[in-house]
Design a protein around this motif. Structure first.
Motif, PDB file in Angstrom:
ATOM      1  N   TYR A  17     -56.405 -17.493  -1.439  1.00 41.09           N
ATOM      2  CA  TYR A  17     -56.780 -16.979  -1.990  1.00 41.09           C
ATOM      3  C   TYR A  17     -58.324 -16.604  -1.420  1.00 41.09           C
ATOM      4  CZ  TYR A  17     -55.042 -20.943  -5.335  1.00 41.09           C
ATOM      5  OH  TYR A  17     -54.136 -21.079  -6.133  1.00 41.09           O
ATOM      6  N   GLU A  18     -57.937 -15.729  -0.470  1.00 41.14           N
ATOM      7  CA  GLU A  18     -59.026 -14.691  -0.150  1.00 41.14           C
ATOM      8  C   GLU A  18     -60.201 -15.121   0.042  1.00 41.14           C
ATOM      9  OE1 GLU A  18     -58.601 -11.298  -1.916  1.00 41.14           O
ATOM     10  OE2 GLU A  18     -56.172 -10.918  -1.659  1.00 41.14           O
ATOM     11  N   MET A  19     -60.191 -16.582   0.536  1.00 44.72           N
ATOM     12  CA  MET A  19     -61.534 -17.310   1.022  1.00 44.72           C
ATOM     13  C   MET A  19     -61.578 -17.849   2.088  1.00 44.72           C
ATOM     14  SD  MET A  19     -64.306 -18.698  -0.664  1.00 44.72           S
ATOM     15  CE  MET A  19     -63.490 -18.982  -2.519  1.00 44.72           C
ATOM     16  N   GLY A  20     -63.008 -17.791   2.398  1.00 40.03           N
ATOM     17  CA  GLY A  20     -63.157 -18.052   4.622  1.00 40.03           C
ATOM     18  C   GLY A  20     -63.268 -19.537   4.643  1.00 40.03           C
ATOM     19  N   LEU A  21     -62.759 -20.437   5.760  1.00 40.32           N
ATOM     20  CA  LEU A  21     -62.790 -21.759   5.420  1.00 40.32           C
ATOM     21  C   LEU A  21     -64.102 -21.970   6.743  1.00 40.32           C
ATOM     22  CD1 LEU A  21     -62.148 -24.968   5.245  1.00 40.32           C
ATOM     23  CD2 LEU A  21     -60.483 -24.431   6.469  1.00 40.32           C
ATOM     24  N   ALA A  22     -64.928 -22.662   6.676  1.00 38.91           N
ATOM     25  CA  ALA A  22     -66.050 -22.699   8.495  1.00 38.91           C
ATOM     26  C   ALA A  22     -65.761 -24.389   8.091  1.00 38.91           C
ATOM     27  CB  ALA A  22     -67.492 -22.039   7.995  1.00 38.91           C
ATOM     28  N   VAL A  23     -65.009 -24.957   9.316  1.00 41.54           N
ATOM     29  CA  VAL A  23     -65.393 -26.097  10.051  1.00 41.54           C
ATOM     30  C   VAL A  23     -67.186 -26.384  10.843  1.00 41.54           C
ATOM     31  CG1 VAL A  23     -64.614 -28.619  10.770  1.00 41.54           C
ATOM     32  CG2 VAL A  23     -63.244 -26.544   9.608  1.00 41.54           C
ATOM     33  N   VAL A  24     -68.007 -27.035   9.825  1.00 37.57           N
ATOM     34  CA  VAL A  24     -69.175 -26.792  10.904  1.00 37.57           C
ATOM     35  C   VAL A  24     -69.649 -28.934  11.068  1.00 37.57           C
ATOM     36  CG1 VAL A  24     -71.625 -26.784  10.475  1.00 37.57           C
ATOM     37  CG2 VAL A  24     -70.480 -24.934   8.789  1.00 37.57           C
ATOM     38  N   GLY A  25     -69.066 -28.340  12.587  1.00 33.65           N
ATOM     39  CA  GLY A  25     -69.915 -30.064  12.937  1.00 33.65           C
ATOM     40  C   GLY A  25     -69.339 -30.184  14.303  1.00 33.65           C
ATOM     41  N   ASP A  26     -69.467 -31.702  15.415  1.00 36.50           N
ATOM     42  CA  ASP A  26     -69.700 -31.326  15.942  1.00 36.50           C
ATOM     43  C   ASP A  26     -67.631 -31.556  16.560  1.00 36.50           C
ATOM     44  OD1 ASP A  26     -69.111 -31.952  19.203  1.00 36.50           O
ATOM     45  OD2 ASP A  26     -70.628 -33.463  19.019  1.00 36.50           O
ATOM     46  N   ILE A  27     -66.705 -31.298  16.982  1.00 36.84           N
ATOM     47  CA  ILE A  27     -66.037 -31.499  17.341  1.00 36.84           C
ATOM     48  C   ILE A  27     -65.368 -31.567  18.976  1.00 36.84           C
ATOM     49  CG2 ILE A  27     -64.552 -30.699  14.815  1.00 36.84           C
ATOM     50  CD1 ILE A  27     -63.650 -28.030  15.838  1.00 36.84           C
ATOM     51  N   ALA A  28     -66.491 -31.103  19.642  1.00 41.46           N
ATOM     52  CA  ALA A  28     -65.974 -31.235  20.899  1.00 41.46           C
ATOM     53  C   ALA A  28     -65.008 -32.578  21.480  1.00 41.46           C
ATOM     54  CB  ALA A  28     -67.629 -31.354  22.060  1.00 41.46           C
ATOM     55  N   ASP A  29     -65.929 -33.460  21.252  1.00 40.00           N
ATOM     56  CA  ASP A  29     -64.656 -35.051  21.838  1.00 40.00           C
ATOM     57  C   ASP A  29     -62.867 -34.246  21.582  1.00 40.00           C
ATOM     58  OD1 ASP A  29     -66.352 -35.621  22.793  1.00 40.00           O
ATOM     59  OD2 ASP A  29     -66.823 -37.165  21.276  1.00 40.00           O
ATOM     60  N   ARG A  30     -63.012 -34.251  20.198  1.00 35.94           N
ATOM     61  CA  ARG A  30     -61.531 -33.245  20.106  1.00 35.94           C
ATOM     62  C   ARG A  30     -61.255 -32.622  20.879  1.00 35.94           C
ATOM     63  NH1 ARG A  30     -59.903 -35.348  14.456  1.00 35.94           N
ATOM     64  NH2 ARG A  30     -62.649 -36.055  13.343  1.00 35.94           N
ATOM     65  N   VAL A  31     -61.462 -31.335  20.959  1.00 33.99           N
ATOM     66  CA  VAL A  31     -61.042 -30.529  21.374  1.00 33.99           C
ATOM     67  C   VAL A  31     -61.076 -30.212  22.558  1.00 33.99           C
ATOM     68  CG1 VAL A  31     -62.226 -27.444  21.755  1.00 33.99           C
ATOM     69  CG2 VAL A  31     -62.685 -28.272  20.175  1.00 33.99           C
ATOM     70  N   THR A  32     -61.486 -31.262  23.450  1.00 35.37           N
ATOM     71  CA  THR A  32     -61.681 -31.583  24.749  1.00 35.37           C
ATOM     72  C   THR A  32     -60.239 -32.523  24.528  1.00 35.37           C
ATOM     73  OG1 THR A  32     -63.813 -31.742  25.474  1.00 35.37           O
ATOM     74  CG2 THR A  32     -62.706 -32.723  26.809  1.00 35.37           C
ATOM     75  N   ALA A  33     -59.864 -33.581  23.963  1.00 35.26           N
ATOM     76  CA  ALA A  33     -58.672 -34.208  23.805  1.00 35.26           C
ATOM     77  C   ALA A  33     -57.499 -33.376  23.503  1.00 35.26           C
ATOM     78  CB  ALA A  33     -58.691 -35.081  23.282  1.00 35.26           C
ATOM     79  N   SER A  34     -57.161 -32.759  23.099  1.00 32.21           N
ATOM     80  CA  SER A  34     -56.250 -31.419  22.763  1.00 32.21           C
ATOM     81  C   SER A  34     -55.830 -30.085  22.815  1.00 32.21           C
ATOM     82  CB  SER A  34     -56.052 -31.333  20.705  1.00 32.21           C
ATOM     83  OG  SER A  34     -55.303 -31.030  20.684  1.00 32.21           O
ATOM     84  N   ASN A  35     -55.668 -29.627  24.082  1.00 32.01           N
ATOM     85  CA  ASN A  35     -55.632 -28.277  24.347  1.00 32.01           C
ATOM     86  C   ASN A  35     -54.508 -27.229  23.342  1.00 32.01           C
ATOM     87  OD1 ASN A  35     -56.278 -28.771  26.780  1.00 32.01           O
ATOM     88  ND2 ASN A  35     -54.107 -28.986  27.480  1.00 32.01           N
ATOM     89  N   PRO A  36     -53.751 -28.008  22.030  1.00 30.15           N
ATOM     90  CA  PRO A  36     -53.692 -27.128  21.240  1.00 30.15           C
ATOM     91  C   PRO A  36     -54.859 -26.536  20.300  1.00 30.15           C
ATOM     92  CG  PRO A  36     -52.054 -28.388  21.568  1.00 30.15           C
ATOM     93  CD  PRO A  36     -52.766 -28.898  22.610  1.00 30.15           C
ATOM     94  N   LEU A  37     -55.409 -27.813  20.039  1.00 31.00           N
ATOM     95  CA  LEU A  37     -56.399 -27.518  19.170  1.00 31.00           C
ATOM     96  C   LEU A  37     -57.780 -26.848  19.732  1.00 31.00           C
ATOM     97  CD1 LEU A  37     -58.068 -28.287  16.333  1.00 31.00           C
ATOM     98  CD2 LEU A  37     -58.501 -30.628  17.613  1.00 31.00           C
ATOM     99  N   ALA A  38     -58.031 -26.736  21.005  1.00 24.11           N
ATOM    100  CA  ALA A  38     -59.082 -26.183  21.420  1.00 24.11           C
ATOM    101  C   ALA A  38     -58.596 -24.516  21.521  1.00 24.11           C
ATOM    102  CB  ALA A  38     -59.418 -26.580  22.800  1.00 24.11           C
ATOM    103  N   ASP A  39     -56.648 -23.588  21.444  1.00 25.97           N
ATOM    104  CA  ASP A  39     -56.628 -23.347  21.329  1.00 25.97           C
ATOM    105  C   ASP A  39     -56.448 -22.402  20.115  1.00 25.97           C
ATOM    106  OD1 ASP A  39     -56.093 -22.955  24.566  1.00 25.97           O
ATOM    107  OD2 ASP A  39     -53.721 -23.241  23.782  1.00 25.97           O
ATOM    108  N   TRP A  40     -56.615 -23.016  19.380  1.00 23.13           N
ATOM    109  CA  TRP A  40     -56.904 -23.106  18.205  1.00 23.13           C
ATOM    110  C   TRP A  40     -57.554 -22.688  17.714  1.00 23.13           C
ATOM    111  CZ3 TRP A  40     -57.493 -25.629  12.740  1.00 23.13           C
ATOM    112  CH2 TRP A  40     -57.281 -24.947  11.547  1.00 23.13           C
TER     113      TRP A  40
END
Length: 109
Positions: free
Chosen positions: A57-80
């Protein structure tokens, strides 16, 4: 929008349509809670399906909030997250000030 997770892709599509036709928005920001836990577990495919709707739909998606714990727990998520923040269609930010800076860096409105 509520803090309950989006139920399915139809709900995501409706949010995109409402934002575009109701407000001429180019971006939609969701909190991690609105996207739900499955979004951050890349094995579920939910993040890819939702991100694809935004691209379609040519719309931008922003995820706004603290996801630091999730990123630390998942290398694939951190890369993404890292790769997404280098692009133009999907951004992850800790707060609205960081999102504004990311958009400014890319000259995105």
């Amino acid at each position: 929008m509520s803090e309950t997770p989006l139920v399915d892709e139809a709900e995501v599509t409706q949010a995109i349509v409402d934002a575009y036709y109701g407000h001429q928005a180019e971006w939609i920001a969701f909190t991690p809670e609105q996207l739900g836990d499955d979004f951050f577990d890349l094995r579920t495919g939910r993040a890819g399906a939702i991100a694809q709707k935004f691209v379609q739909y040519e719309m931008g998606l922003a995820v706004v909030g603290d996801i630091a714990d999730r990123v630390t727990a998942s290398n694939p998520l951190a890369d993404w997250v890292r790769e997404s923040n280098r692009g133009r269609n999907l951004l992850f930010a800790a707060d609205l000030d960081e999102l504004a800076e990311l958009l400014k860096q890319r000259r995105i409105r």
